[in-house]
Design a protein around this motif. Structure first.
Motif, short mmCIF file in Angstrom:
data_model
loop_
_atom_site.label_atom_id
_atom_site.label_comp_id
_atom_site.label_asym_id
_atom_site.label_seq_id
_atom_site.Cartn_x
_atom_site.Cartn_y
_atom_site.Cartn_z
N ILE A 143 -4.81 3.69 15.64
CA ILE A 143 -6.12 3.53 15.01
C ILE A 143 -6.00 3.63 13.49
N LEU A 144 -4.99 4.37 13.02
CA LEU A 144 -4.79 4.53 11.58
C LEU A 144 -4.49 3.20 10.91
N ALA A 145 -3.73 2.33 11.57
CA ALA A 145 -3.37 1.03 10.98
C ALA A 145 -4.61 0.17 10.74
N LEU A 146 -5.58 0.24 11.66
CA LEU A 146 -6.80 -0.55 11.50
C LEU A 146 -7.67 0.00 10.38
N LEU A 147 -7.60 1.30 10.17
CA LEU A 147 -8.47 1.95 9.18
C LEU A 147 -7.84 2.01 7.80
N ILE A 148 -6.78 1.24 7.56
CA ILE A 148 -6.04 1.29 6.31
C ILE A 148 -6.94 1.04 5.10
N GLY A 149 -7.85 0.08 5.20
CA GLY A 149 -8.71 -0.26 4.06
C GLY A 149 -9.60 0.88 3.61
N PRO A 150 -10.49 1.37 4.49
CA PRO A 150 -11.38 2.47 4.05
C PRO A 150 -10.66 3.77 3.72
N ILE A 151 -9.55 4.07 4.41
CA ILE A 151 -8.82 5.30 4.10
C ILE A 151 -8.18 5.21 2.71
N GLN A 152 -7.55 4.08 2.42
CA GLN A 152 -6.95 3.92 1.09
C GLN A 152 -8.02 3.96 0.00
N SER A 153 -9.16 3.39 0.29
CA SER A 153 -10.25 3.37 -0.69
C SER A 153 -10.81 4.77 -0.95
N LEU A 173 -9.42 7.82 -0.12
CA LEU A 173 -8.43 8.84 -0.52
C LEU A 173 -7.53 8.37 -1.66
N LEU A 174 -7.71 7.13 -2.12
CA LEU A 174 -6.94 6.57 -3.23
C LEU A 174 -5.44 6.61 -2.96
N LEU A 175 -5.03 6.01 -1.83
CA LEU A 175 -3.63 6.04 -1.41
C LEU A 175 -2.93 4.74 -1.75
N SER A 176 -1.64 4.83 -2.10
CA SER A 176 -0.80 3.65 -2.27
C SER A 176 -0.28 3.19 -0.92
N ASP A 177 0.38 2.03 -0.89
CA ASP A 177 0.98 1.54 0.35
C ASP A 177 2.08 2.49 0.82
N THR A 178 2.83 3.06 -0.10
CA THR A 178 3.89 4.00 0.28
C THR A 178 3.30 5.26 0.90
N PHE A 188 0.42 5.47 2.43
CA PHE A 188 -0.12 5.11 3.74
C PHE A 188 1.02 4.98 4.76
N ALA A 189 2.16 4.43 4.33
CA ALA A 189 3.31 4.32 5.23
C ALA A 189 3.79 5.71 5.65
N CYS A 190 3.70 6.69 4.75
CA CYS A 190 4.07 8.06 5.10
C CYS A 190 3.15 8.60 6.19
N LEU A 191 1.87 8.34 6.07
CA LEU A 191 0.92 8.80 7.09
C LEU A 191 1.15 8.09 8.41
N ASN A 192 1.39 6.80 8.35
CA ASN A 192 1.51 6.00 9.56
C ASN A 192 2.86 6.17 10.24
N GLY A 193 3.91 6.46 9.46
CA GLY A 193 5.25 6.56 10.02
C GLY A 193 5.86 7.94 9.91
N LEU A 194 6.12 8.40 8.69
CA LEU A 194 6.85 9.64 8.49
C LEU A 194 6.12 10.85 9.07
N ALA A 195 4.83 10.98 8.76
CA ALA A 195 4.07 12.14 9.24
C ALA A 195 4.09 12.22 10.75
N PHE A 196 3.85 11.09 11.39
CA PHE A 196 3.82 11.06 12.86
C PHE A 196 5.19 11.37 13.44
#
Length: 437
Positions: free
Chosen positions: A26-36, A38-43, A45-53
């Motif tokens: 579900i995180l991958a679908l919510l990339i737009g509003p979450i980045q907006s 929380l002011l996150l970069s692609d890197t 977001f990749a940490c949240l989607n990959g490394l954190a998990f």
């Protein structure tokens, strides 16, 4: 275990896998509003989607798998389901990168308990000639779950946004809603699923040193097998993680359109690919083709590479959707054979731990490494959000071809290992097993 109870148990396990993928995807679908928000970069977001998990998912998979080799597995599964569901709901209370990172770590910890325990449980209750097909049925949950995350996640996000919930952001409410069903499923599994009576746990369980010795004696096979499937995991998880961003940035799809399109593709193509893979392996194995898992997986890896590159580089939306569907169909093939081979090639007292090792490689290399590499290429090499397709093509396309080559190279060592396993299966006591391995 009766046939009806076996089917019911497999359905519950599949639903658990389904919910696990909803909660992680579900995180991958919510990339737009979450980045907006929380002011996150692609890197980041990749940490949240990959490394954190994958952080605790990979590391704690080993002790949890060791428990699955020695103790009843249903309580381990139940604990994992409830933990990741609560952690997903907690994501809805996060308001910073680090709080969301921590909750994603806990989601990974809960999900680490599921797959090794289920693999081991299935291998103890299903005949070998039906093993690939049964595991393929279990893996349907990953694609049904990811598809539902896209399909209903887009609708849910739009619904919440339209009704203007003022206390929380729309994406936060989505996390809380999708995490809730897992609590009820955990209770159902606890009440209905029991350890099979046919299971025999050795008086002296295989120690970690025995498992390491077995790996070293067959290191050529296990190295090629795990590295090959890790590369194919890079391909699959790259499509899972970054295709939503590609479709929104390049083809300007809304969340509702994106959810509907990707949801249907993931469910139909993903489930079709996993089912076809398991069916082909079972058919070819019955006909005497002992290297059927490697042949099916490597052929699919090569077949996925070209449509994958087309799907992320074309500006034609219709061509992108069609080629992505084909690529995803073949990219889903490796999931059943990767697990099937380990259940065949590894003695029962060590199966869950070797499955955990495979999941460790997939999580660190496939989910975390591939996703981070794509985000880093976009942020630090191409310096453009619109270059996401090029990053995906370079990482996922290359990984698909290299993974297919490695699986072909491991066929001779797989035959050697299977011949040795035929001797080991006649040994009933662990001291003898230690001498052999």
């Amino acid at each position: 275990m009766t046939r009806v109870r076996q089917i019911n148990t497999m359905c519950l396990f599949m639903v658990a896998y389904l919910l696990s993928y909803i909660d992680r995807q579900i995180l991958a679908l919510l990339i737009g509003p979450i980045q907006s928000d929380l002011l996150l970069s692609d890197t980041q977001f990749a940490c949240l989607n990959g490394l954190a998990f994958s952080l605790l998912y990979a590391i704690l998979g080993f002790p949890l798998a060791s428990m699955s080799d020695r103790y009843p597995r249903p309580p381990i599964i139940v604990g994992g389901v409830i933990l990741w569901s609560l952690a997903t709901m907690a994501c809805g209370l996060c308001n910073s990168f680090w709080s969301l990172f921590l909750c994603r770590v806990l989601v990974g910890l809960g999900e680490a308990a599921l797959a090794p325990a289920v693999y081991s449980y299935i291998a103890d209750t299903v005949p070998r000639e039906r093993l690939a097909g049964t595991l393929a049925f279990f893996f349907l949950g990953s694609f049904l779950g990811s598809g539902c995350a896209f399909l209903f996640g887009g609708w849910l996000l739009a619904f919440v946004q339209q009704h203007h919930f003022m206390i929380l952001h729309a994406w936060q409410i989505c996390f809380m809603v999708v995490g809730l069903p897992g609590i009820f499923l955990g209770i159902i599994i606890a009440l209905t699923v029991h350890e099979p009576s046919c299971r025999t746990v050795p008086a002296r369980p295989a120690t970690t040193s025995v498992a390491i010795s077995f790996f070293r004696n067959h290191r050529t096979f296990f190295s090629l097998h795990m590295l090959g499937y890790t590369l194919l995991a890079v391909t699959l998880f790259s499509l899972f993680s970054w295709m939503p961003a590609q479709m929104m940035r390049i083809h300007h799809m809304s969340h509702t359109e994106l959810g509907l399109t990707l949801g249907i593709i993931v469910i139909v193509a993903g489930c079709g690919g996993a089912f076809t893979s398991g069916w082909l392996i079972d058919i070819l194995t019955k006909r005497g083709l002992w290297y059927a898992p490697q042949l099916v997986a490597s052929s699919a890896a090569f077949a996925a590479s070209i449509p994958l590159v087309i799907s992320v580089t074309t500006m034609n939306t219709h061509l992108a959707i069609i080629s992505f569907s084909v690529a995803f169909f073949f990219a889903s093939f490796p999931m059943p054979p990767s697990a099937t081979v380990l259940q065949i090639a590894v003695p029962a007292p060590m199966r869950a731990r070797f499955s955990a090792a495979m999941l460790f490689c997939n999580a660190i290399g496939g989910l975390s490494g591939g996703s981070l590499l794509i985000g880093a290429l976009n942020d630090h090499v191409f310096h453009s959000a619109a270059s996401i397709g090029t990053s995906i093509a370079l990482v996922a396309g290359t990984a698909s071809i290299l993974g297919g080559v490695l699986l072909l190279l491991c066929i001779p060592s797989y035959r050697t290992l299977c011949n040795g396993l035929g001797r080991m299966e006649r040994i009933s006591d662990m001291p003898a097993l230690q001498e052999v391995v």
